[in-house]
Write a protein that holds these residues in place. Structure first.
Motif, short mmCIF file in Angstrom:
data_model
loop_
_atom_site.label_atom_id
_atom_site.label_comp_id
_atom_site.label_asym_id
_atom_site.label_seq_id
_atom_site.Cartn_x
_atom_site.Cartn_y
_atom_site.Cartn_z
N ARG A 185 37.26 13.50 72.20
CA ARG A 185 38.69 13.56 71.92
C ARG A 185 39.30 14.92 72.22
N THR A 186 38.52 15.98 72.11
CA THR A 186 39.03 17.34 72.17
C THR A 186 38.76 18.06 73.49
N LEU A 188 42.29 22.94 65.95
CA LEU A 188 40.96 23.17 65.40
C LEU A 188 40.76 24.61 64.97
N ASN A 234 32.78 20.10 67.64
CA ASN A 234 33.21 19.27 68.77
C ASN A 234 32.47 19.64 70.05
N PRO A 257 44.32 18.05 71.21
CA PRO A 257 43.85 18.24 69.83
C PRO A 257 43.12 19.57 69.60
N ALA A 258 42.70 20.26 70.66
CA ALA A 258 41.99 21.53 70.51
C ALA A 258 42.87 22.61 69.87
N THR A 314 35.76 23.56 66.17
CA THR A 314 35.55 23.74 67.61
C THR A 314 34.07 23.69 67.94
#
Length: 112
Positions: free
Chosen positions: A26-27, A93, A101, A89-90, A98
């Protein structure tokens, strides 16, 4: 992370990108390419202006990624070039998220 661990030239970015071996969560998106005869892995990091509008945000995301990779460095095989491209989405975080992910992404790519 030392500069020798980074992919900086556009031609090198394009070579890894054209290898067409990628995974994503997702990220982040991960493009990878095995490269024989290297002493250590190399990474290219890309955070676009559409993702984080200010340079401060983009640089913070890149710092988080570099620090996470530095902590995972002993587990990453040396004969590998890869690109990490941040998604929207990053920007939300913190450092721990981070790292989590990135760990998930590297597992998906069978790097770890």
């Amino acid at each position: 992370m030392k500069k020798s661990y980074r992919i900086k030239k556009e031609a090198e970015f394009q070579t890894v990108f054209d290898y067409h071996q990628s995974v994503a969560n997702r990220t982040f998106v991960l493009y990878q390419m095995p490269k024989q005869g290297q002493k250590h892995f190399r990474v290219g990091i890309s955070v676009g202006k559409k993702i984080a509008h200010t340079a401060v945000q983009r640089n913070q995301i890149k710092r988080y990624i570099r620090q996470s990779l530095l902590e995972l460095k002993p587990q990453i095989p040396p004969e590998m070039d890869f690109l990490i491209i941040a998604r929207k989405p990053a920007t939300e975080l913190n450092m721990a998220e981070t790292k989590k992910n990135l760990f998930h992404l590297l597992k998906l790519g069978k790097i770890l």
